[in-house]
Design a protein around this motif. Structure first.
Motif, mmCIF file in Angstrom:
data_model
loop_
_atom_site.group_PDB
_atom_site.id
_atom_site.type_symbol
_atom_site.label_atom_id
_atom_site.label_comp_id
_atom_site.label_asym_id
_atom_site.label_seq_id
_atom_site.Cartn_x
_atom_site.Cartn_y
_atom_site.Cartn_z
ATOM 1 N N ALA A 112 -4.256 -18.288 -5.563
ATOM 2 C CA ALA A 112 -3.035 -19.083 -5.352
ATOM 3 C C ALA A 112 -3.352 -20.384 -4.963
ATOM 4 O O ALA A 112 -4.355 -20.577 -4.195
ATOM 5 N N LEU A 113 -2.582 -21.442 -5.509
ATOM 6 C CA LEU A 113 -2.743 -22.562 -5.016
ATOM 7 C C LEU A 113 -1.627 -22.710 -3.578
ATOM 8 O O LEU A 113 -0.553 -22.427 -3.784
ATOM 9 N N THR A 114 -2.240 -23.005 -2.534
ATOM 10 C CA THR A 114 -1.307 -23.216 -1.450
ATOM 11 C C THR A 114 -1.197 -25.053 -1.169
ATOM 12 O O THR A 114 -1.864 -25.598 -1.233
ATOM 13 N N VAL A 115 0.321 -25.212 -1.278
ATOM 14 C CA VAL A 115 0.621 -26.638 -1.247
ATOM 15 C C VAL A 115 1.424 -26.869 0.157
ATOM 16 O O VAL A 115 2.383 -26.027 0.352
ATOM 17 N N THR A 116 1.100 -27.802 0.925
ATOM 18 C CA THR A 116 1.908 -28.070 2.166
ATOM 19 C C THR A 116 2.203 -29.713 2.326
ATOM 20 O O THR A 116 1.423 -30.364 2.334
ATOM 21 N N ALA A 117 3.622 -29.494 2.944
ATOM 22 C CA ALA A 117 3.924 -30.876 3.292
ATOM 23 C C ALA A 117 4.101 -30.941 4.778
ATOM 24 O O ALA A 117 4.539 -30.100 5.437
ATOM 25 N N THR A 118 3.299 -32.086 5.601
ATOM 26 C CA THR A 118 3.371 -32.355 7.064
ATOM 27 C C THR A 118 4.785 -33.198 6.744
ATOM 28 O O THR A 118 4.995 -34.254 6.375
#
Length: 289
Positions: free
Chosen positions: A102-108
């Motif tokens: 899976a691709l984990t995408v995170t926005a701070t």
């Protein structure tokens, strides 16, 4: 601990999970506030899976109302593009390493009211006849770069799906530019770099911390860039390099915020250069206090 897997201490949030942590800030606020205040960071993160029979995957996460992106992060796959969108979203594309990946995408994200004098700039860079693209975007004098990224557009300026193998997506060593590099074999496509720029405080309250690890043939290698005690890593990135400092073709699988000494004190990146001779994976953290 193997360097090609997610190490302990990284901020990785499971599917449909939101994690709040103490940290930093972003967007246009009062011009009198000259610097971003490192308070009120939250994280929006999601795992994205490819459709059955496919290896490519794309994902977008959104900051909550009243907050703005200060860092775009992703990992778990071979990363192709990673960027902020409209200051409120983070988009990433990549290809899975193995079935079930899976691709984990995170926005701070930080509250808009915690931002100082901040602006966003973006520029298209034509191919110049080469599939490997690399360039940088300079912030105005007196500003430093944070929360940037890159992607590709076609001849009609629509988003192109042709980007592959991101090998640079990071602030520059002096903190005033955002760098991006990768490959797009469609020469009519252009590379687009976007960065946010924050006004420097006087005296300065921003600095770039770097860490590098030599390549190992056939392996992904990575490391933490650790901010000094009391500083916050509001942004960061990855840069695969040759001995002369130029971008080294290869692959990246992680570029994410991390915690090693409480709070958001580090950035972690992991990549694999195409050759192990005199190449390395560099991790950069944009630190403020």
């Amino acid at each position: 601990m193997p360097k090609n897997i997610l190490p302990r201490g990284l901020i990785r949030v499971a599917v449909l999970t939101m994690l709040a942590v103490a940290g930093a800030a972003v967007t246009s606020a009062s011009p009198a506030a000259a610097a971003i205040s490192p308070a009120g960071i939250t994280f929006e993160s999601h795992n994205f899976f490819p459709l059955p029979g496919q290896t490519t995957v794309e994902g977008t996460v959104f900051c909550s109302a009243g907050t703005q992106v200060v860092a775009a992060a992703a990992g778990g796959v071979i990363l192709d593009t990673l960027r902020p969108v409209a200051s409120t979203m983070v988009n990433a594309t990549g290809r899975i390493l193995a079935a079930g990946g899976a691709l984990t995408v995170t926005a701070t994200c930080v509250p808009v009211g915690r931002l100082g004098n901040v602006t966003t700039i973006s520029k298209e860079f034509p191919s110049k006849g080469a599939a490997f693209r690399h360039d940088f975007l300079q912030c105005p004098a007196g500003f430093y770069a944070f929360g940037g990224g890159g992607h590709y557009v076609n001849s009609l300026h629509g988003t192109s799906p042709n980007g592959r193998n991101m090998v640079s997506n990071a602030p520059s060593a002096d903190g005033t530019k955002w760098t991006f590099a990768g490959t797009d074999n469609v020469l009519s496509d252009s590379m687009v770099i976007t960065t946010q720029c924050a006004q420097m405080a006087n005296p300065r309250r921003d600095q770039i911390i770097q860490a590098g690890v030599p390549s190992v043939a056939g392996n992904f290698v990575g490391d933490y860039a650790n901010c000094p005690a009391g500083w916050t890593a509001i942004s960061g990135g990855v840069y695969l390099t040759n001995r002369d400092g130029s971008e080294a073709p290869g692959r990246t699988i992680w570029s994410v915020p991390a915690t090693r000494a409480g709070g958001i004190s580090s950035w972690f990146a992991s990549g694999q250069a195409n050759t192990a001779a005199n190449t390395k994976t560099n991790t950069l953290a944009q630190c403020i206090f």
